[in-house]
Design an enzyme around this catalytic site. Structure first.
Site, mmCIF file in Angstrom:
data_model
loop_
_atom_site.group_PDB
_atom_site.id
_atom_site.type_symbol
_atom_site.label_atom_id
_atom_site.label_comp_id
_atom_site.label_asym_id
_atom_site.label_seq_id
_atom_site.Cartn_x
_atom_site.Cartn_y
_atom_site.Cartn_z
ATOM 1 N N GLU A 59 34.137 11.713 13.303
ATOM 2 C CA GLU A 59 35.190 12.184 14.202
ATOM 3 C C GLU A 59 36.443 12.544 13.396
ATOM 4 O O GLU A 59 37.227 13.394 13.801
ATOM 5 C CB GLU A 59 35.497 11.097 15.246
ATOM 6 C CG GLU A 59 36.058 11.654 16.542
ATOM 7 C CD GLU A 59 36.118 10.613 17.642
ATOM 8 O OE1 GLU A 59 35.154 10.521 18.413
ATOM 9 O OE2 GLU A 59 37.120 9.884 17.726
ATOM 10 N N HIS B 90 10.941 0.269 6.447
ATOM 11 C CA HIS B 90 9.685 0.472 7.163
ATOM 12 C C HIS B 90 9.807 1.625 8.142
ATOM 13 O O HIS B 90 9.031 1.727 9.090
ATOM 14 C CB HIS B 90 9.280 -0.820 7.867
ATOM 15 C CG HIS B 90 9.114 -1.940 6.881
ATOM 16 N ND1 HIS B 90 7.905 -2.287 6.345
ATOM 17 C CD2 HIS B 90 10.052 -2.726 6.277
ATOM 18 C CE1 HIS B 90 8.084 -3.271 5.466
ATOM 19 N NE2 HIS B 90 9.373 -3.548 5.408
ATOM 20 N N LYS C 107 35.199 16.511 27.014
ATOM 21 C CA LYS C 107 35.709 15.926 28.256
ATOM 22 C C LYS C 107 36.004 17.030 29.270
ATOM 23 O O LYS C 107 35.678 16.935 30.452
ATOM 24 C CB LYS C 107 36.988 15.116 27.977
ATOM 25 C CG LYS C 107 36.754 13.823 27.171
ATOM 26 C CD LYS C 107 38.045 13.025 26.965
ATOM 27 C CE LYS C 107 37.820 11.837 26.036
ATOM 28 N NZ LYS C 107 39.024 11.041 25.744
HETATM 29 O O1 PA5 Z 1 38.627 7.945 18.384
HETATM 30 C C1 PA5 Z 1 38.947 8.514 19.414
HETATM 31 O O2 PA5 Z 1 40.062 9.014 19.558
HETATM 32 C C2 PA5 Z 1 37.987 8.615 20.583
HETATM 33 O O3 PA5 Z 1 36.698 8.215 20.240
HETATM 34 C C3 PA5 Z 1 38.493 7.740 21.720
HETATM 35 O O4 PA5 Z 1 38.571 6.427 21.272
HETATM 36 C C4 PA5 Z 1 37.582 7.822 22.939
HETATM 37 O O5 PA5 Z 1 37.480 9.139 23.393
HETATM 38 C C5 PA5 Z 1 38.104 6.921 24.056
HETATM 39 O O6 PA5 Z 1 39.397 7.294 24.383
HETATM 40 P P1 PA5 Z 1 40.339 6.343 25.222
HETATM 41 O O7 PA5 Z 1 40.584 5.109 24.440
HETATM 42 O O8 PA5 Z 1 41.580 7.149 25.424
HETATM 43 O O9 PA5 Z 1 39.629 6.036 26.509
#
Ligand code: PA5
Length: 534
Positions: free
Chosen positions: A323, A352, A458
């Site tokens: 990410e 394995h 989203k």
């Molecule tokens: O690392 C990130 O920014 C994302 O993976 C968020 O953690 C994820 O989309 C969840 O977002 P939020 O904490 O706003 O619900």
């Protein structure tokens, strides 16, 4: 570089050892040359300077116009102003006090002396860290058991809530969402609330929120009078939030020593702040990654912890690395399609499974082994399985064998060795990788702190749900009684004939869940007639 003597020399030349933490990083099995290191030197000097500016409070996440402050969480004295320092220390103290009160029973459910369980609801950065730490530090008889809802899969939610059913009246719900508006977390919260209400339990007396101040979740928690709320700040990214309230509260509630986690991270931060390649373990990792991937993601990173407790470290790193680094544009707006693909589970189990391909198949990866030096809890030697041989000797032997076999077949590997799995080591590991990803992001000139692809996903889901509502409205209005529509007519009537495939997929899903009538062969979309249940 193949004789055992040469390799042993290279091992010693490149071995990083942190004495206080008893923590090793070995990049000797990555085939980089002295020329490569020399070429990378100026890039590292710039990355170190960029990192210094980031830690001093620069807007290191320009797209979101945000500072990047996870390093301050374990050294509040480094935060760029008093107000941030206060936010960090007051949140930490609130987490600590709250968890102690819950464990002692000073904060307890309405009809019982103590909470027995925690239900943590969140996704992505608001779940992977807490899940990883819970598994890494699991004990046979925990003070409070923890369960997770980290998806909007109804069947998965039913399973977790079903398993908790008999103890729901003593389960503390921790809803975690930095933005406070992520659908999966919101849905998990609504489903949990429904389960409490079905049992006649007032949800607000069982729930706490960890979220940004003023977020939708924050407003709900305050309006409904939840037990408490804990602040999450915009200068902490989801995937670097394990050492904020997001990770610390669930950990503290399980009795995990959060001060030791923070301390391990702080000591590692000090080591990875050093602007010298060979003395900085995170820089060594970034160097190895760059060498293997050509700075362009040309190889995948396979994470192989030889320790069951660290199974979820692979998933945790998958998010942290992919990410952060997986970006279409660099910081200058050039299209670069950056990233490093990460996968892995644990050794020797994976020997394995896919390790067959690693050893002999396509050479498109480099491995990272996590070695844990102590086999069992102190004082527990376990049974002798063969003369002089214990189970941990097998594990260690399998790791060494795989490392050697991979190298001999031209495949690179890194080994990170830690003395044991403890809160301090968890903190150190998290800090090591947070810094390595940050440095690598600077090396390849991407913003490692935003996630436009996640946001795009989203939005795309919201468009589908909107179309589904229109589909239902048309069906209710036009097909009550015996009338029915073809998929093409339905798409036309919702005003989106071009979205016919989406309409078909929506209708097929609704039919599978008995929410509409569908006649015809679902495998032959043009044969279908759709009508509402009304
Ligand atoms: O690392 C990130 O920014 C994302 O993976 C968020 O953690 C994820 O989309 C969840 O977002 P939020 O904490 O706003 O619900």
């Amino acid at each position: 570089m193949n004789s055992a003597t040469e390799l042993w020399q290279r091992y010693q030349d490149w071995l990083y050892y942190h004495e206080e933490l008893n923590f090793y990083v070995d990049i000797s099995r990555i085939r980089f040359t002295a020329d490569f290191v020399a070429q990378m030197q100026p890039k590292f000097e710039k990355a170190f300077a960029d990192m210094q500016a980031l830690e001093a409070g620069a807007i290191a996440n320009p797209d979101e116009d945000r500072m990047v402050g996870h390093y301050w969480l374990r050294a509040p004295e480094l935060a760029p102003n008093e107000s941030l320092k206060h936010d960090i220390t007051s949140t930490l103290s609130k987490v600590d006090t709250f968890a102690k009160k819950v464990i002692k029973g000073e904060i307890h459910p309405p009809h019982a002396a103590k909470f027995t369980d925690i239900l943590s609801i969140g996704i992505g950065g608001s779940a992977l860290g807490p899940e990883f730490v819970a598994q890494a530090m699991a004990v046979t008889n925990p003070l409070l058991n923890i369960s997770f809802i980290d998806n909007t899969d109804p069947d998965g939610i039913d399973l977790v809530l079903g398993q908790l059913s008999a103890r729901l009246a003593t389960t503390l719900v921790v809803v975690i969402s930095k933005s406070g508006g992520t659908p999966e977390a919101a849905n998990g919260m609504k489903e949990a609330k429904y389960a409490y209400e079905q049992k006649g339990l007032e949800f607000n007396r069982y729930a706490v929120a960890i979220t940004g101040e003023g977020s939708k979740l924050d407003r709900i928690a305050k309006e409904e009078g939840w037990i408490d709320t804990f602040a999450m700040y915009d200068w902490i990214g989801g995937r670097t939030s394990e050492l904020s309230a997001v990770g610390l509260l669930p950990a503290a509630l399980q009795g995990i020593d959060i001060m030791a986690m923070l301390e391990g991270a702080k000591v590692m931060d000090e080591a990875t702040r050093i602007a010298n390649l060979k003395q900085n373990p995170a820089a060594l990792l970034a160097l190895a990654w760059y060498s293997e991937t050509n700075g362009k993601g040309e190889k995948d990173m396979v994470i192989l912890p030889y320790k069951d407790r660290l199974l979820l470290f692979s998933r945790y790193l998958q998010q942290l690395v992919m990410e952060s680094l997986g970006k279409e544009k660099d910081l200058d707006g050039n299209t670069v399609y950056q990233g490093i693909a990460v996968y892995g589970n644990k050794g020797s189990t994976d020997q394995h499974a896919y390790v067959q391909q690693l050893r002999e198949g396509v050479n498109n990866f480099f491995a990272t082994f996590i070695e844990v030096l102590s086999d069992r809890a102190p004082g527990n030697k376990g049974p002798e399985l063969e003369p002089g041989i214990f189970a941990g000797d097998f594990l260690s032997g399998f790791w060494q064998g795989t490392r050697k076999a991979l190298y001999e077949n031209g495949r690179g590997s890194i080994t990170v060795s830690i003395p044991e799995v403890s809160p301090r080591m968890i903190g150190a590991l998290i800090a090591l990788y947070e810094r390595a990803v940050g440095l690598y992001g600077f090396l390849v000139n991407v913003n490692a702190y935003h996630q436009p692809g996640v946001e795009a996903g989203k939005k795309a889901a919201a468009v589908i749900l909107d179309l589904q509502k229109k589909v239902m409205a048309v069906l209710d209005a036009e097909t009550a009684g015996s009338a029915s529509l073809s998929i093409a007519d339905l798409a036309h009537k919702v005003g989106q004939p071009e979205a016919i495939e989406t309409v078909y997929l929506i209708v097929r899903h609704l039919d599978a869940n008995s929410r509409i009538n569908l006649e015809g062969n679902t495998g032959n979309p043009s044969s279908l007639r759709v009508s509402s249940l009304l």
